[in-house]
Design an enzyme around this catalytic site. Sequence first.
Site, short mmCIF file in Angstrom:
data_model
loop_
_atom_site.label_atom_id
_atom_site.label_comp_id
_atom_site.label_asym_id
_atom_site.label_seq_id
_atom_site.Cartn_x
_atom_site.Cartn_y
_atom_site.Cartn_z
N GLU A 191 -3.82 -16.19 6.63
CA GLU A 191 -2.63 -16.76 5.99
C GLU A 191 -1.73 -15.57 5.65
OE1 GLU A 191 -2.09 -19.86 5.90
OE2 GLU A 191 -4.10 -20.58 6.39
N GLU A 209 9.42 -8.63 6.00
CA GLU A 209 9.20 -9.17 4.65
C GLU A 209 9.19 -8.01 3.66
OE1 GLU A 209 5.19 -10.40 3.79
OE2 GLU A 209 5.90 -12.18 2.73
N CYS A 259 4.66 -15.47 -0.90
CA CYS A 259 4.75 -15.65 0.55
C CYS A 259 5.82 -16.68 0.87
CB CYS A 259 3.40 -16.07 1.12
SG CYS A 259 2.72 -17.54 0.35
N LYS A 271 -13.08 -10.33 -2.03
CA LYS A 271 -12.48 -8.99 -2.13
C LYS A 271 -11.06 -9.20 -2.66
CE LYS A 271 -10.23 -5.34 -1.00
NZ LYS A 271 -9.18 -5.36 -2.00
P1 NAD Z 1 -2.09 -6.64 1.97
O1 NAD Z 1 -2.22 -7.09 3.39
O2 NAD Z 1 -1.69 -5.27 1.69
O3 NAD Z 1 -3.49 -6.83 1.21
C1 NAD Z 1 -4.15 -8.07 1.16
C2 NAD Z 1 -5.63 -7.84 0.87
O4 NAD Z 1 -6.21 -7.15 1.98
C3 NAD Z 1 -5.89 -6.95 -0.35
O5 NAD Z 1 -7.04 -7.41 -1.03
C4 NAD Z 1 -6.14 -5.59 0.27
O6 NAD Z 1 -6.92 -4.76 -0.53
C5 NAD Z 1 -6.90 -6.00 1.52
N1 NAD Z 1 -6.90 -5.02 2.62
C6 NAD Z 1 -6.01 -4.03 2.89
N2 NAD Z 1 -6.36 -3.38 4.01
C7 NAD Z 1 -7.48 -3.97 4.48
C8 NAD Z 1 -8.32 -3.78 5.61
N3 NAD Z 1 -8.09 -2.81 6.50
N4 NAD Z 1 -9.38 -4.59 5.79
C9 NAD Z 1 -9.63 -5.60 4.91
N5 NAD Z 1 -8.88 -5.82 3.81
C10 NAD Z 1 -7.82 -5.01 3.60
O7 NAD Z 1 -1.12 -7.69 1.28
P2 NAD Z 1 -0.62 -7.72 -0.23
O8 NAD Z 1 0.40 -6.67 -0.43
O9 NAD Z 1 -1.78 -7.78 -1.16
O10 NAD Z 1 0.05 -9.16 -0.26
C11 NAD Z 1 1.31 -9.42 0.20
C12 NAD Z 1 1.25 -10.22 1.48
O11 NAD Z 1 0.45 -11.38 1.34
C13 NAD Z 1 2.62 -10.72 1.87
O12 NAD Z 1 2.79 -10.53 3.25
C14 NAD Z 1 2.56 -12.19 1.53
O13 NAD Z 1 3.48 -12.98 2.22
C15 NAD Z 1 1.14 -12.50 1.86
N6 NAD Z 1 0.68 -13.75 1.25
C16 NAD Z 1 0.51 -14.85 2.05
C17 NAD Z 1 0.12 -16.06 1.50
C18 NAD Z 1 -0.09 -17.29 2.37
O14 NAD Z 1 -0.71 -18.24 1.90
N7 NAD Z 1 0.41 -17.32 3.59
C19 NAD Z 1 -0.10 -16.15 0.12
C20 NAD Z 1 0.08 -15.00 -0.68
C21 NAD Z 1 0.48 -13.81 -0.09
#
Ligand code: NAD
Length: 443
Positions: free
Chosen positions: A224, A340, A258, A150
Amino acid sequence: MRPADGSRLCTVPRSDDVDVSAAVAAARSAQPAWATLTPVERGRLLRELAVALQARRDELADAVVEEMGKPRELALGEADAAIEMGFFVAGEGRRLYGRTTTSAMPNRTVMATRSPVGVAALIVSFNTPLPNYAWKAFPAVLCGNAAVLKPSEHTPVSASLFASIANDILPPGVLNVVHGLGGEVGPPLVEHGDVDLVSFTGSAETGRWINEHAGRRLAKVVLELGGKNALVVCDDADLDRAVEWSVASAFSNAGQRCAAASRLVVFDAVYDDFRRRLVAGAGEYDSGPVISEASLQQILSSLESATVLAGGARLDRPGWWLEPTIVEGVAADAELSRRELFGPVTILYRVRDLEEAIELVNDSPYGLTSAIHTASIHRAMRFADAVQAGVVVVNGGTHGSEPHMGFGGVKQSGTGWREAGVEALDVYTEWKYLNLITDPSKT
Ligand code: NAD
């Protein structure tokens, strides 16, 4: 939408629970046969996939440039990182090592072997789409699982391309994709009784929701999450290099990493000099647009009451551009210090010495990466020992990972798992302990 100019890029299916059920069913039915192939054979197919991705590196990077607006050089680097992950994981097909151990009982051989988990939901963020797919899909599939990917709603083009290249090589049903809005397509996937593992990369907020809902049915959940990473600059640091690394760590990919350095913790003795050079460096940096209007507005509103040293304004052009922004005078317990932003914004803090720096760095809900600039091995070692983070860098930037290294954080940056490296094999397999009685007549 294209973040670089706000224009429409494409239309994509808005998947619903019916699509999720079809994707999970396809994965469920493909998984047993896939798991009966030897790991060496699965690795061979994944090497073929890495070669195919390499052949279409430019096309993959172009998709990322379009959907994220990031500089092409960065997108090419990300394509290479995804491909390298493929080669690394494919090689694990010839290892996938287990363990042997002893037993307190005579005539017994004991060994631990790895089994697939089953069907894995792979839910990822938009920020570095190609590595995000590769970090999860390659080890999931190598270990004998079938997967439903996804991708973020912001990066459907790179996800479709990645999956279509994979599906030319892998048997049908081994890697499936559902598109659509996270809040719509995510829940039916997370809550589906036939999904054995949810591996998620994204925000702490979404991660918390997933943990609660997949946790209710006791599925394996790997999270993560975010970071509020600190880079410390000591009074014995090479300031030119410290500024260079700070600018790149804070602003590359528009701060949508991240591992971004969103907190710069600087010794009093060099603070003014560092600040002057940092402001100059930020002014010259082209960080690219952020992902959406909503994200831009959220960042701007969180800056409303802040003391902005540099940047802080929307650029006067179409799309979602924000100047690289430096803020100071923020208390450690203020919302801005703790949340963040996932944008090109960093906060400067002034500290007396290393102990105060460590205290400030650790005073955070997150603990993903960290860095220190110093000429002293003793300071570097003291920092490495005391900092609450999954990664420590000395005299460099706040890094992510390389394919052969584990990556993950502590506190609200994750739930204790590590991705990439051989550590990823623990995410996508279950250990099984085999007790073999070697001579039944003696028992
Ligand atoms: P997000 O949490 O908004 O979305 C992440 C994913 O989850 C997307 O595909 C989104 O469509 C999906 N999603 C949203 N709501 C959901 C739900 N209720 N159930 C299942 N899936 C759902 O995050 P974002 O804005 O895409 O990414 C930014 C975040 O990701 C930041 O916090 C960043 O630090 C983190 N990140 C962490 C790492 C790591 O390795 N630790 C790497 C990259 C990004």
